[in-house]
Design a protein around this motif. Structure first.
Motif: not given
Length: 193
Positions: A150, A153, A156-157, A160
């Motif tokens: 990750y 990104s 994104d994690w 979430n």
């Protein structure tokens, strides 16, 4: 963090040289498993401990990873300043480090060996939620794998829905930074009068 050669007390933390050595070896293993591009951005913050018990933690980090930025200034370089400049906080023991970063909603991963940092039955539920959300890891391999996956990104994690729900639930119980904390504290105390 450095400790004396022999245990002097019993609590849920590292209590001897042997445990401290295993703890440090886990950190070295973790860094070894990170992609070189992540290693290049890593800063190791050591506890400001004037009594290092002649274990020379900073020197061990420099010997193993000469390219790393090892900060042994402790409180001179405040944690708040460090937080503003990091992409992810990596915490390796049970303490206020991750309580602060989680409450500020800064991407945070935690990894520790539950053999040394045992959890009470009351706390286990909340820490298991952190494991499910990939915030808490129990091995250096698993946390390195997560960060390698990750790193490019992180948002994104981190943002979430499941990650944020676990973080919020944990913070409500262990790192609550409500704006009306005085009013809430008063309410809780009045229940026990």
């Amino acid at each position: 963090v450095a400790f004396s050669r022999y245990s002097r007390y019993t609590q849920s933390t590292l209590v001897s040289y042997g445990q401290w050595k295993k703890y440090l070896d886990d950190q070295f293993k973790f860094v070894n498993l990170l992609k070189p591009s992540i290693q290049d951005r890593l800063t190791v913050r050591l506890q400001n401990n004037t009594n290092d018990y002649k274990l020379f933690a900073a020197e061990q980090w420099h010997d193993r990873f000469p390219q790393l930025n090892v900060n042994k200034e402790g409180r001179k370089n405040t944690y708040g300043k460090a937080l503003r400049n990091c992409k992810v906080v990596i915490s390796t023991y049970i303490g206020t480090t991750y309580l602060e970063s989680l409450s500020l909603n800064i991407p945070t991963v935690i990894f520790f060996n539950p053999y040394y940092w045992e959890l009470s039955n009351d706390a286990r539920y909340f820490y298991e939620k952190l494991i499910e959300a990939k915030i808490l890891f129990l091995t250096p391999d698993s946390v390195a794998k997560h960060l390698n996956k990750y790193w490019n990104s992180i948002d994104d994690w981190w943002f979430n829905k499941n990650t944020q729900l676990a973080r919020k639930e944990f913070c409500l119980n262990y790192a609550n930074n409500q704006k009306n904390y005085i009013k809430e504290l008063s309410r809780v105390i009045s229940k026990y009068k």
